[in-house]
Design a protein around this motif. Structure first.
Motif, PDB file in Angstrom:
ATOM      1  N   SER A 246      42.143  43.253  43.043  1.00 21.82           N
ATOM      2  CA  SER A 246      42.316  44.602  43.570  1.00 21.82           C
ATOM      3  C   SER A 246      43.762  45.084  43.546  1.00 21.82           C
ATOM      4  CB  SER A 246      41.789  44.674  45.007  1.00 21.82           C
ATOM      5  OG  SER A 246      40.384  44.574  45.033  1.00 21.82           O
TER       6      SER A 246
ATOM      7  N   GLY B 204      43.056  46.341  39.227  1.00 23.58           N
ATOM      8  CA  GLY B 204      41.643  46.631  39.421  1.00 23.58           C
ATOM      9  C   GLY B 204      41.420  48.036  39.962  1.00 23.58           C
ATOM     10  N   ASN B 205      40.148  48.352  40.271  1.00 20.00           N
ATOM     11  CA  ASN B 205      39.859  49.651  40.870  1.00 20.00           C
ATOM     12  C   ASN B 205      40.018  49.625  42.378  1.00 20.00           C
ATOM     13  OD1 ASN B 205      37.580  48.401  41.966  1.00 20.00           O
ATOM     14  ND2 ASN B 205      36.171  49.273  40.465  1.00 20.00           N
TER      15      ASN B 205
ATOM     16  N   TYR C  11      38.629  46.854  51.426  1.00 18.70           N
ATOM     17  CA  TYR C  11      37.949  46.708  50.140  1.00 18.70           C
ATOM     18  C   TYR C  11      36.828  45.687  50.293  1.00 18.70           C
ATOM     19  CZ  TYR C  11      41.465  42.891  49.499  1.00 18.70           C
ATOM     20  OH  TYR C  11      42.282  41.800  49.633  1.00 18.70           O
TER      21      TYR C  11
ATOM     22  N   VAL D 220      38.318  48.756  44.823  1.00 17.89           N
ATOM     23  CA  VAL D 220      37.153  48.838  45.699  1.00 17.89           C
ATOM     24  C   VAL D 220      36.318  47.561  45.664  1.00 17.89           C
ATOM     25  CG1 VAL D 220      35.028  50.085  46.183  1.00 17.89           C
ATOM     26  CG2 VAL D 220      37.073  51.333  45.471  1.00 17.89           C
ATOM     27  N   ASP D 221      35.915  47.090  44.478  1.00 16.99           N
ATOM     28  CA  ASP D 221      34.951  45.990  44.393  1.00 16.99           C
ATOM     29  C   ASP D 221      35.359  44.875  43.437  1.00 16.99           C
ATOM     30  OD1 ASP D 221      34.613  47.221  41.956  1.00 16.99           O
ATOM     31  OD2 ASP D 221      32.520  47.773  42.267  1.00 16.99           O
ATOM     32  N   ASP D 222      36.638  44.773  43.130  1.00 14.68           N
ATOM     33  CA  ASP D 222      37.093  43.713  42.215  1.00 14.68           C
ATOM     34  C   ASP D 222      36.812  42.324  42.772  1.00 14.68           C
ATOM     35  OD1 ASP D 222      38.713  45.439  40.220  1.00 14.68           O
ATOM     36  OD2 ASP D 222      39.438  46.047  42.192  1.00 14.68           O
TER      37      ASP D 222
ATOM     38  N   TRP E 227      49.144  48.744  34.227  1.00 21.45           N
ATOM     39  CA  TRP E 227      48.022  49.683  34.268  1.00 21.45           C
ATOM     40  C   TRP E 227      48.419  51.083  34.751  1.00 21.45           C
ATOM     41  CZ3 TRP E 227      49.116  45.829  37.658  1.00 21.45           C
ATOM     42  CH2 TRP E 227      49.228  46.157  38.993  1.00 21.45           C
ATOM     43  N   LYS E 228      49.706  51.308  35.024  1.00 21.25           N
ATOM     44  CA  LYS E 228      50.165  52.608  35.513  1.00 21.25           C
ATOM     45  C   LYS E 228      51.018  53.282  34.447  1.00 21.25           C
ATOM     46  CE  LYS E 228      50.223  51.055  40.349  1.00 21.25           C
ATOM     47  NZ  LYS E 228      51.037  50.864  41.571  1.00 21.25           N
TER      48      LYS E 228
ATOM     49  N   ALA F 252      36.610  43.853  32.552  1.00 19.55           N
ATOM     50  CA  ALA F 252      38.008  43.877  33.006  1.00 19.55           C
ATOM     51  C   ALA F 252      38.888  43.085  32.041  1.00 19.55           C
ATOM     52  CB  ALA F 252      38.116  43.302  34.416  1.00 19.55           C
TER      53      ALA F 252
ATOM     54  N   ASN G  61      34.182  43.401  37.524  1.00 21.59           N
ATOM     55  CA  ASN G  61      33.940  44.156  36.305  1.00 21.59           C
ATOM     56  C   ASN G  61      33.946  43.201  35.117  1.00 21.59           C
ATOM     57  OD1 ASN G  61      33.858  45.921  34.154  1.00 21.59           O
ATOM     58  ND2 ASN G  61      35.889  46.785  34.517  1.00 21.59           N
TER      59      ASN G  61
ATOM     60  N   ASN H 188      40.266  40.972  37.574  1.00 19.44           N
ATOM     61  CA  ASN H 188      39.401  41.398  38.675  1.00 19.44           C
ATOM     62  C   ASN H 188      40.099  41.177  40.013  1.00 19.44           C
ATOM     63  OD1 ASN H 188      36.778  42.587  37.983  1.00 19.44           O
ATOM     64  ND2 ASN H 188      36.507  40.703  36.789  1.00 19.44           N
TER      65      ASN H 188
END
Length: 357
Positions: free
Chosen positions: A326, A330-331, A253, A333-335, A24-25, A343, A340, A324
């Motif tokens: 973190s 994921g983002n 998180y 924060v709330d995975d 994802w990077k 996702a 999501n 999902n």
């Protein structure tokens, strides 16, 4: 009595480096991954007059919380089967020491349910057929002692942070061992404690139950575990009781307050003679977080890899995938809470090189 008449001190530690390439990077993929410093740690073991010390301090980069104590406790052995530990010691809940084989651990770690350490007192019994632990923890690692001070996320193992604090937790664990050529360990763990809210000044509760099984046969190891976790905070009106904040490595998180978690792991050791390499441990570790709020999206994790042992040098080569999650795409924060629904699975190829002394 197992008294140590002469003072004895042993010092050890480790230095680790890490390479990773994450799906994802985009920038990292353009560079072909990144290689850098992971962690330096120092371990102390001391004994005198039957009282002994176990301590481990770790230094991570500033972005991951900097320096903090992983564990640190004093103990006393009543005999060869019974002992007591006081201080920052490992919470007896679930498979120990690790519910995993890989460098990332399993999903259980990210909710304070694997290799967790809290401040309290623990009684340990171990014989040929049974092991049991009884413990009381006043709180998790407390680094700031203000009356309304939130718990710091600068810690090794995940704990509740934010406006709630873990207090007055009781733990009990029982393991029955049987078998000769096939070694079996079947166990049950339970815990119950309080969640003190800094805003309402009221104390909620949290509890957990775990069933776990381990099998060793020749060079194979299997681990199977199921946990149910419930948190009942006393938050301010209008704040959700379905979500908690947890933190470690300097960053908090969100985590679903109530969930079931299931894990399955297996490994096989293959002795080899390849220069300094003496053993290859192949493994696969899987975890599934089933959130009890139907509207929340569940989380998954799977790690496939091999541990290469060469003297004091241990190298984990892992392919870690998460949905999902973190720490895996994921983002952050709330995975582990809301999640999501759109996702997708993300993956990280990781090589951790550590010299342990």
């Amino acid at each position: 009595m197992l008294a140590q008449e002469k003072p004895e001190i042993n010092v050890g530690g480790a230095l680790r480096f890490n390479y990773n390439l994450s799906s994802w990077k985009d920038g990292q993929k353009d560079r072909g991954g990144d290689f850098g410093y992971d962690m330096f740690r120092v371990n102390f073991d001391a004994a005198w007059k039957g009282i002994y010390l176990n301590a481990e301090y770790r230094l991570y980069s500033e972005a991951f919380g900097g320096g903090f104590m992983k564990q640190g406790w004093v103990g006393y052995r009543f005999n060869e089967k019974d002992e007591i530990q006081v201080g920052l010691n490992q919470v007896p809940f679930g498979i120990q020491q690790y519910n995993s084989h890989n460098w990332f651990f399993n999903l259980t770690y990210y909710f304070g349910l694997e290799d967790d350490h809290d401040m309290g007192v623990k009684y340990v019994h171990e014989d040929d057929q049974f092991e049991y632990d009884l413990a009381f923890y006043k709180n998790s690692e407390e680094l700031q002692f203000g009356g309304d001070t939130e718990s710091s996320p600068n810690r090794y193992s995940y704990d509740v942070v934010g406006r709630n604090k873990e207090i007055n937790q009781f733990n009990a664990k029982l393991i029955y061992k049987f078998g000769d050529s096939i070694k079996n360990r079947i166990g049950v763990s339970g815990q119950y404690g309080g969640l003190y809210n800094l805003d309402t000044k009221e104390t909620g509760s949290h509890n957990g139950l775990a069933l776990h099984y381990e099998l060793d046969y020749q060079n194979w190891n299997f681990k199977l575990q199921a946990m149910t976790i419930n948190n009942n905070p006393k938050n301010l009106p209008g704040e959700s009781d379905d979500i908690l904040q947890m933190g470690a490595y300097g960053v908090p998180y969100e985590v679903a307050a109530d969930f079931n978690i299931y894990t399955l792991e297996f490994s096989k050791n293959v002795p080899v003679k390849l220069g300094p390499i003496s053993n290859l441990e192949f493994y696969n570790d899987f975890g599934f977080m089933d959130k009890k709020v139907e509207a929340f999206e569940d989380s998954f994790m799977n790690v496939t890899g091999v541990l290469v042992s060469a003297g004091h040098l241990y190298t984990y080569i892992d392919y870690a995938a998460g949905y999902n999650h973190s720490w895996l795409g994921g983002n952050f924060v709330d995975d582990f809470s809301v999640g999501n629904p759109d996702a997708k699975w993300e993956a990280r190829f990781n090589i951790n090189i550590g010299y342990y002394f």
